[in-house]
Enzyme design. Structure first.
Site, PDB file in Angstrom:
ATOM      1  N   ASP A  20     -47.011  42.938 -25.593  1.00  0.00           N
ATOM      2  CA  ASP A  20     -46.164  41.749 -25.616  1.00  0.00           C
ATOM      3  C   ASP A  20     -46.997  40.483 -25.457  1.00  0.00           C
ATOM      4  O   ASP A  20     -46.458  39.380 -25.437  1.00  0.00           O
ATOM      5  CB  ASP A  20     -45.052  41.817 -24.561  1.00  0.00           C
ATOM      6  N   ASP A  74     -52.291  43.494 -24.893  1.00  0.00           N
ATOM      7  CA  ASP A  74     -52.297  44.197 -23.609  1.00  0.00           C
ATOM      8  C   ASP A  74     -51.619  45.551 -23.808  1.00  0.00           C
ATOM      9  O   ASP A  74     -51.285  45.932 -24.933  1.00  0.00           O
ATOM     10  CB  ASP A  74     -51.622  43.370 -22.513  1.00  0.00           C
ATOM     11  N   SER A 129     -47.129  47.066 -18.621  1.00  0.00           N
ATOM     12  CA  SER A 129     -47.759  45.973 -19.353  1.00  0.00           C
ATOM     13  C   SER A 129     -49.273  45.977 -19.180  1.00  0.00           C
ATOM     14  O   SER A 129     -49.939  46.938 -19.541  1.00  0.00           O
ATOM     15  CB  SER A 129     -47.136  44.651 -18.913  1.00  0.00           C
ATOM     16  N   ASP A 182     -48.701  46.981 -23.399  1.00  0.00           N
ATOM     17  CA  ASP A 182     -47.431  47.163 -24.112  1.00  0.00           C
ATOM     18  C   ASP A 182     -47.278  46.183 -25.258  1.00  0.00           C
ATOM     19  O   ASP A 182     -46.220  46.109 -25.883  1.00  0.00           O
ATOM     20  CB  ASP A 182     -46.244  47.050 -23.144  1.00  0.00           C
TER      21      ASP A 182
END
Length: 455
Positions: free
Chosen positions: A252, A248, A104, A250
């Site tokens: 999400d 960010d 992440s 990834d």
């Protein structure tokens, strides 16, 4: 040995904590546990795997694929794709599980392994515990035609995900593109949304200015994206954009920037979207799910708008649990991790960006004006280290000090003590109507914590 799974999958430094051996073993165990619950009955099990652009994701995704295939699972490798894209495709492709390799917003040397069950949902604690237990047990290996197969599906999966994202938007004026007329700057954090993020915004009709969308395996999250929005703030002003959005690694999460370059955080985005959903009759029970770290200003603004807020502990998994338990349609965190349950099973930064931009387009109001409806109260966070965190909720002297502080702040402020889950640290958070008062109360309480909980 501590618990393998944390609050969001398995995470740590790649090739030290999160190794190829671990990735293989945990994937085998996941296949066995999900199979034993009946998910694989009557057909050959199937899985999808995605990753963010970290260099370590290349060997880790290969190890996960090997582990699953060795356990008799057919694997589709989706390549680089956002976490919510993998969750979405796990559901629409009707596979038995999905796996995402990402840490992440963490720095590049880290990586992680996150599993999704059929339908694209995160694993509950009991299933994670069962996987850990299964890793310590022997197993019968399939041979011959019973071993799994691995194939690549890079490109078409991303296009399918983009189509889904754009389909969530209402039609624009006179049936035109939903975001026509908007100039939007997007910071992709050199991460998983570097292709699909700008593609979705353009497909919705926006004029898109893109920064930090050249991942090289090493530059993910490096002084960019939602954890470092300074570049985006400058880009919005320089390009004369109507707004900017930052993801960010990834994708999400999503934070935003208005046309003046001012940051619009997750609390403000939640408030804007909650009002929009309420107006359309799509905000279930007129309720927004937030965490205890959301600013009191959001709660006050929602009360003014006739919207109830439900609080959970910190972490998107707790928000998700509350949303699923109550059937609620919107929830999230101050960090920009928003969940729109009608369209996604997990936080989706690109989806959030599209919905926020659509609100600007349909109302004709600038983001700065929409965000002003959620006035953030001054918030101070002090970390007190070297203390006995286990007594934070039971020490009489500290509890008396907290009660006195709450009485002083009244309805225009609040106090939150959060013991760390892993360190001898207690976090003191204070909100107040004025910055000076928040500072004074926070540091006064920090002194009490230091004195009363000293080791």
């Amino acid at each position: 040995m501590g618990r393998l799974f944390g609050t969001d999958g398995v995470r740590g430094m790649a090739n030290r904590d999160v190794t190829a051996e671990l990735a293989l073993d945990v994937s085998v165990a996941a296949a066995h546990v999900l199979g034993s619950t009946g998910a694989f009955e009557g057909h050959r099990p199937r899985a999808v795997i995605g990753r963010d652009p970290r260099a370590s994701g290349e060997f880790l995704s290969a190890a996960v694929a090997a582990g699953l295939a060795s356990a008799g699972v057919d694997v589709v490798d989706l390549g680089v794709l956002p976490t919510p894209g993998v969750a979405h495709l796990t559901g629409v492709l009707d596979v038995d599980l999905g796996v995402m390799l990402s840490a992440s917003h963490n720095p590049m040397p880290d990586n992680g392994i996150k599993f999704f069950t059929r339908g694209g949902h995160k694993l509950p604690d009991d299933v994670e515990d069962a996987i850990e237990q299964r890793m310590r047990e022997p197993w019968d290996r399939p041979t011959g035609v019973d071993v799994g197969r691995i194939r690549l599906d890079i490109g078409s999966s991303g296009a399918r995900y983009v189509d889904h994202l754009v389909s969530t938007l209402p039609a624009g004026a006179d049936g035109g593109s939903p975001l026509a007329g908007l100039r939007i700057a997007v910071d992709c954090a050199n991460g998983a949304a570097s292709e699909v993020g700008p593609a979705a915004l353009r497909a919705a009709g926006a004029d898109v200015v893109v920064i930090n969308a050249s991942p090289d395996g090493r530059n993910i999250n490096e002084k960019c994206g939602s954890t470092h929005p300074e570049q985006l703030q400058a880009a919005v002003v320089a390009a004369g954009a109507d707004l900017g959005v930052a993801f960010d690694g990834d994708a999400d999460r999503c934070l935003a920037v208005d046309h003046t370059g001012a940051l619009v955080d997750g609390d403000q985005i939640m408030g804007i979207l909650a009002v929009a959903l309420k107006e359309r009759g799509e905000l279930v029970e007129d309720t927004l799910v937030i965490t205890v770290m959301s600013n009191l200003g959001l709660q006050l603004a929602m009360t003014e708008a006739g919207i109830r807020t439900v609080q959970t502990g910190v972490g998107d998994r707790y928000v998700l649990e509350e949303m699923r338990a109550g059937g609620f349609s919107l929830g999230g965190e101050q960090s920009g991790h928003l969940i729109l349950a009608r369209h996604a099973t997990t936080g989706d930064g690109t989806l959030t960006a599209l919905q926020l931009a659509a609100r600007v387009a349909t109302t004709g109001r600038p983001l700065a004006e929409l965000a002003a409806s959620v006035a953030r109260l001054p918030q101070v966070l002090v970390n007190v280290s070297g203390v006995d965190r286990t007594r934070a909720g039971t020490d009489d002297g500290l509890l008396e000090a907290v009660s006195a502080a709450e009485a002083e702040l009244g309805r225009s402020g609040r106090v939150l003590l959060r013991p760390s889950g892993t360190e001898p640290v207690v976090r003191v958070m204070v909100e107040a109507g004025h910055q000076d008062l928040a500072d004074q109360v926070a540091h006064r309480l920090a002194d009490v914590v230091r004195e009363r909980l000293a080791l």
